[in-house]
Design a protein around this motif. Structure first.
Motif, PDB file in Angstrom:
ATOM      1  N   VAL A  56       0.851  -1.183   0.000  1.00  0.00           N
ATOM      2  CA  VAL A  56       0.000   0.000   0.000  1.00  0.00           C
ATOM      3  C   VAL A  56       0.892   1.240   0.000  1.00  0.00           C
ATOM      4  O   VAL A  56       1.703   1.434   0.886  1.00  0.00           O
ATOM      5  CB  VAL A  56      -0.955   0.000   1.207  1.00  0.00           C
ATOM      6  CG1 VAL A  56      -1.781   1.282   1.227  1.00  0.00           C
ATOM      7  CG2 VAL A  56      -1.868  -1.209   1.151  1.00  0.00           C
ATOM      8  N   GLU A  72      -2.993  -8.521  -3.094  1.00  0.00           N
ATOM      9  CA  GLU A  72      -2.782  -7.243  -2.413  1.00  0.00           C
ATOM     10  C   GLU A  72      -2.552  -7.502  -0.925  1.00  0.00           C
ATOM     11  O   GLU A  72      -3.306  -8.244  -0.304  1.00  0.00           O
ATOM     12  CB  GLU A  72      -4.041  -6.390  -2.617  1.00  0.00           C
ATOM     13  CG  GLU A  72      -4.206  -5.192  -1.707  1.00  0.00           C
ATOM     14  CD  GLU A  72      -5.694  -4.829  -1.553  1.00  0.00           C
ATOM     15  OE1 GLU A  72      -6.176  -4.012  -2.336  1.00  0.00           O
ATOM     16  OE2 GLU A  72      -6.361  -5.379  -0.658  1.00  0.00           O
ATOM     17  N   ALA A  73      -1.497  -6.894  -0.370  1.00  0.00           N
ATOM     18  CA  ALA A  73      -1.242  -7.013   1.072  1.00  0.00           C
ATOM     19  C   ALA A  73      -1.735  -5.754   1.763  1.00  0.00           C
ATOM     20  O   ALA A  73      -1.925  -4.718   1.137  1.00  0.00           O
ATOM     21  CB  ALA A  73       0.252  -7.195   1.324  1.00  0.00           C
ATOM     22  N   ALA A  74      -1.927  -5.837   3.081  1.00  0.00           N
ATOM     23  CA  ALA A  74      -2.252  -4.640   3.854  1.00  0.00           C
ATOM     24  C   ALA A  74      -0.987  -3.783   3.970  1.00  0.00           C
ATOM     25  O   ALA A  74       0.125  -4.254   3.724  1.00  0.00           O
ATOM     26  CB  ALA A  74      -2.759  -5.031   5.236  1.00  0.00           C
ATOM     27  N   HIS A  75      -1.167  -2.514   4.371  1.00  0.00           N
ATOM     28  CA  HIS A  75      -0.046  -1.573   4.455  1.00  0.00           C
ATOM     29  C   HIS A  75       1.041  -2.118   5.386  1.00  0.00           C
ATOM     30  O   HIS A  75       0.808  -2.312   6.582  1.00  0.00           O
ATOM     31  CB  HIS A  75      -0.580  -0.235   4.971  1.00  0.00           C
ATOM     32  CG  HIS A  75       0.412   0.891   4.963  1.00  0.00           C
ATOM     33  ND1 HIS A  75       1.418   1.009   4.022  1.00  0.00           N
ATOM     34  CD2 HIS A  75       0.548   1.967   5.788  1.00  0.00           C
ATOM     35  CE1 HIS A  75       2.123   2.102   4.268  1.00  0.00           C
ATOM     36  NE2 HIS A  75       1.621   2.700   5.336  1.00  0.00           N
ATOM     37  N   ARG A  77       2.430  -5.074   5.348  1.00  0.00           N
ATOM     38  CA  ARG A  77       2.434  -6.523   5.642  1.00  0.00           C
ATOM     39  C   ARG A  77       2.889  -7.373   4.467  1.00  0.00           C
ATOM     40  O   ARG A  77       2.720  -8.606   4.496  1.00  0.00           O
ATOM     41  CB  ARG A  77       1.045  -6.987   6.085  1.00  0.00           C
ATOM     42  CG  ARG A  77       0.320  -6.062   7.030  1.00  0.00           C
ATOM     43  CD  ARG A  77       1.055  -5.820   8.315  1.00  0.00           C
ATOM     44  NE  ARG A  77       0.331  -4.853   9.115  1.00  0.00           N
ATOM     45  CZ  ARG A  77       0.895  -4.026   9.982  1.00  0.00           C
ATOM     46  NH1 ARG A  77       2.200  -4.045  10.175  1.00  0.00           N
ATOM     47  NH2 ARG A  77       0.162  -3.180  10.663  1.00  0.00           N
TER      48      ARG A  77
END
Ligand SMILES: Cc1ncc(C[n+]2csc(CCOP(=O)(O)OP(=O)(O)O)c2C)c(N)n1
Ligand code: SF4
Lengths: 258, 354
Positions: A56, A72-75, A77
Motif C-alpha cells: 500500500v 494485495e497485502a495490507a499496508h 504486511r
C-alpha cells in the motif's frame, strides 16, 4: 503498441509489462523500478510462475502494470503475506514491491523478521524519503533537515531519529542472501539497479534466501521539484547519506572460490 | 484414517482436526490458553507435508494466513482475544479480498491483559466483524472437545464454500478440558474449487488479482452488496442444538462452554419437574434468529446465560423482539460455575423450587 509500416522498433517494452498508462506522476522513479522488475521477470522466463505481492503506497497499482498473478497485502504486511504465499507455493517465484513507509515504518517488523527467517522471496524497496500516496509526510527514511508536511521545521534527529538505512540493516542477517542499494537517476545507475534486481531474484531461484534491493527514487510531486531537480537530489543529497553498493551477496564468495 | 477414540484436550482436538481436514499451512504466535494448538501442530503438520511457521506476532500470522489462503491452500491460525485484536486488519483484508482461512480464538478474559481464565466476552468482537469496514466472519462455537474436532474440519469447508475467513470461538474451558474424541477423516470434505480464483502464477491464462481496494465510482458499493448477499447466503449453514424445547415454558439460551454447563442445569431442572429447555447456537454468525423467533411465537419465555455482562443477549432480543423479551444471567469472566449454580437462576424464573 503496434508498429506502423515504415516504423522500426528501436526500444520496446518487455512483454511482461502491460500496455497502459501508469498513474505515476511525471518524473517519478516508480515507473523505472516497475519496468526493471518486469524486464528481469521476462529475461528469467518465469512470469507465468510468478506471484506478486502488492503493497500500500503509490506502488499499489503495480499489479496493473506487471502482467502476472498478484495478491494485495495490507499496508506494511507485504513480507508476511509473501511468506504465506511462498510457504504455500514454494515452487513459485514470489516478490514484493514496497515503499519506505510501508517496509521501514509500519511493516518494519514483518520485513526484518521475514529477512531473518530467510524467506525465499525477493523484496524490491523503493526509498523516496517520503510518504508519496498520503501526500508527503515524513518517512523513516526522510533525510535530516528534510521538510515534509509533518516535519515543517525539517527532520530533527534528536526527536525523530536518523533516517533508516535498510539495505545495511538487513545485510548482516543470516537469512539474507542478497542486499544492495541502487539508484535510478542515471543510465549507469539504472543498469546497476537491473543487475541487482536480477541477483535478488536469482538467489530466490536458487533457494539461497531473502533477496533485497533498495532503489533510491525521486518523488517530484511531494518534494515540489521538477523531475530533473528531483533526479539531482538523488545524486547530491540522497546518495551521500544512502551509499550505493552491494552489502551482501552469498553467491560472491562461491565465485571467488571457484 | 480409521475412526479412533482418544482422550485429548480441546486444543489438541483443534490441531488434529486441522491436519485431518487437509490443512497445509499454520501460522501462529504463542498465547495462553491455546498453546497446545501450535505445539501439537509444530510436530504433526510437517510430518504430514505441511508448513508450520511461528510468526513474529499475530499481525504477522494473519497476513501470512492471507498469503497462503490466496494460493487456495487450506491454512489456519490460532490465538486468544488479544491476538485477534492484532489480526483484525488481516481479517478485514481477507473478507474484502474473499480469501478463505480458519482462525481459532480460545478466548480469555479482558479488557487489556485481563486473565487467562475462561471468558465469553469476545462474542461482540467475533460476531460484529471486529474490524473496520463492516466485514463479517462466519463463527462456530464448540462446546465439547468433539465439537472442536468436528467444527474445525467443517470450518475449512465453510471457508472455501463462501471464500471467507471463518472463526472458531472457544475459550479456556473448551481448550483445556480433556474428553474422549472420535477421530475420523472429514465427514463431508468438499471440493475447495479454488482453481477458479487462486493465485498460482498465471500460466497461459489471464492474470489474476486478489484485492480489496475498489476506487472506481460505485465499485465499492457493488463489492459490499455482493459481500452482504454472501453473509445472507451463509444462513443456509446455521447450526443450533435444542434440547427439550418443544414443551418448555422457559428456554435457556447459551453457547460454548456455558452451553454445556447450562445443558446440565436444564437437565437438573427437568429432573425437578420444571418445563425447561436449552437452545444452544452452534453458529454465532450467522445467528439462528428464525429458530428462536419460532419458539417465541409459541409463547415461551427466555433466559440467556453467558460468561460476560450480556452480549449474545442482544442477538436473542433482536430475534424474538416481536413476541417476547429475554431475561439475562451473567457470569463474570474468570469465575467458574457448575450446573448447580446455573440451576438457581433457572428455578427463580420458574417460580422457585417445586
Ligand atoms: C494501517 C494503515 N495506516 C495508514 C495507511 C495510510 N497509508 C497509505 S500509503 C501510506 C504511506 C505510503 O508511503 P510509502 O510506503 O513510502 O510509499 P510511496 O507512496 O511513497 O510509494 C500510508 C501511511 C493505511 N493504508 N493503512
Ligand atoms: S506521489 Fe511521488 S512516489 Fe507517488 S507517484 Fe507521484 S512522484 Fe511517484
Amino acid at each position: 503498441m503496434s508498429i506502423q509500416p515504415g516504423e522500426k522498433l528501436v526500444f520496446g517494452a518487455p512483454s511482461t509489462l502491460s500496455d497502459r498508462l501508469t498513474h505515476y506522476c511525471p518524473g517519478c522513479h516508480h515507473g523505472i523500478g516497475t519496468r526493471l522488475v518486469a524486464e528481469v521477470l521476462e529475461e528469467f522466463g518465469c512470469i507465468k510462475e510468478t506471484i506478486g505481492v502488492a503493497s500500500v503506497g503509490c506502488s499499489v497499482f503495480t499489479y496493473n502494470y506487471i502482467v502476472a498473478d498478484w495478491v494485495e497485502a495490507a499496508h506494511g504486511r507485504a513480507c508476511a503475506t509473501a511468506t504465506g504465499v511462498k510457504r504455500a507455493r514454494p515452487d513459485r517465484m514470489v516478490f514484493t514491491y514496497q515503499g519506505d513507509g510501508d517496509l521501514a515504518a509500519i511493516g518494519f517488523n514483518e520485513s526484518v523478521q521475514a529477512a531473518n527467517r530467510g524467506e525465499h522471496i525477493t523484496v524490491i524497496f523503493v526509498n523516496n524519503t517520503i510518504y508519496g500516496m498520503t501526500g508527503g509526510q515524513m518517512a523513516p527514511t526522510s533525510l535530516i533537515g528534510q521538510k515534509t508536511t509533518t516535519s515543517p521545521r525539517g527532520r530533527n534527529p534528536k526527536k525523530e531519529g536518523a533516517p533508516l538505512r535498510m539495505a545495511e540493516l538487513l545485510a548482516p542477517l543470516d537469512g539474507v542472501a542478497f542486499s544492495a542499494r541502487c539508484a535510478m537517476d542515471s543510465v549507469a545507475h539504472v543498469n546497476a539497479a537491473k543487475r541487482a534486481i536480477r541477483k535478488a531474484f536469482d538467489v530466490q531461484r536458487q533457494n539461497l534466501g531473502f533477496g533485497f534491493v533498495e532503489l533510491l527514487s525521486g518523488c517530484p510531486t511531494n518534494l515540489h521539484m521538477d523531475p530533473l531537480s528531483a533526479n539531482r537530489r538523488v545524486r547530491e543529497e540522497m546518495i551521500p547519506y544512502f551509499p550505493l553498493g552491494v552489502f551482501k551477496d552469498v553467491t560472491a564468495n562461491e565465485k571467488a572460490g571457484a | 484414517m480409521s475412526d479412533e477414540r482418544i482422550l485429548i484436550k480441546g486444543n489438541e482436538a483443534v490441531a488434529y482436526a486441522a491436519v485431518s481436514a487437509g490443512c497445509k499451512c499454520f501460522f501462529g504466535y504463542p498465547i495462553t490458553p491455546q498453546n497446545e494448538i501450535p505445539e501439537v501442530l509444530s510436530k504433526i503438520l510437517p510430518e504430514s507435508g505441511g508448513e508450520f511457521v511461528q510468526a513474529e506476532s499475530e499481525v504477522g500470522s494473519a497476513n501470512m494466513l492471507l498469503g497462503a489462503g490466496a494460493c487456495g491452500v487450506r491454512a489456519m491460525t490460532s490465538t486468544s482475544g488479544p491476538g485477534i485484536d492484532l489480526m483484525q486488519e488481516g481479517i478485514s483484508y481477507m473478507i474484502g479480498s474473499q480469501i478463505p482461512a480458519v482462525i481459532v480464538n480460545m478466548s480469555r478474559g479482558g479488557p487489556g491483559l485481563g486473565s487467562i481464565d475462561a471468558s465469553q466476552a469476545d462474542y461482540f468482537q467475533a460476531t460484529r466483524g471486529g474490524s473496520h469496514g463492516a466485514g463479517r466472519t462466519f463463527v462456530f462455537a464448540p462446546s465439547t472437545c468433539q465439537e472442536c474436532y468436528d467444527m474445525v474440519q467443517d470450518a475449512f469447508d465453510i471457508a472455501f464454500k463462501y471464500r471467507t475467513p471463518v472463526l472458531v470461538l472457544g475459550d479456556a474451558i473448551i481448550g483445556q478440558l480433556k474428553e474422549p474424541v472420535l477421530r475420523h477423516a472429514p465427514r463431508n470434505k468438499q471440493d475447495d474449487k479454488a482453481e477458479g480464483w487462486r493465485v498460482e502464477g498465471m500460466g497461459d491464462r489471464a492474470p489474476r488479482l486478489l484485492k480489496s481496494v475498489y476506487l472506481e465510482d460505485g465499485a465499492l458499493a457493488a463489492r459490499n452488496e455482493m459481500l452482504e448477499a454472501k453473509y445472507k447466503a451463509m444462513r443456509a449453514d446455521i447450526r443450533v442444538e435444542t434440547i427439550d424445547t418443544e414443551d418448555a415454558d422457559l428456554v435457556v439460551v447459551a453457547f460454548g462452554s456455558m452451553g454445556r454447563i447450562a445443558r446440565s442445569a436444564v437437565q437438573l431442572a427437568r429432573e425437578a419437574g420444571h418445563k425447561v429447555g436449552l437452545f444452544r447456537p452452534q453458529t454465532l454468525f450467522p445467528f439462528p434468529s428464525e429458530q428462536l423467533e419460532e419458539l417465541a411465537k409459541q409463547g415461551k419465555r427466555f433466559l440467556v446465560i453467558e460468561q460476560n455482562a450480556g452480549q449474545m443477549l442482544d442477538d436473542v432480543r433482536l430475534a424474538i423482539r416481536h413476541y417476547a423479551d429475554a431475561d439475562f444471567f451473567g457470569v463474570m469472566p474468570g469465575i467458574f460455575v457448575d450446573a448447580e449454580e446455573l440451576l438457581t437462576p433457572i428455578l427463580e424464573r420458574m417460580g422457585g423450587a417445586k
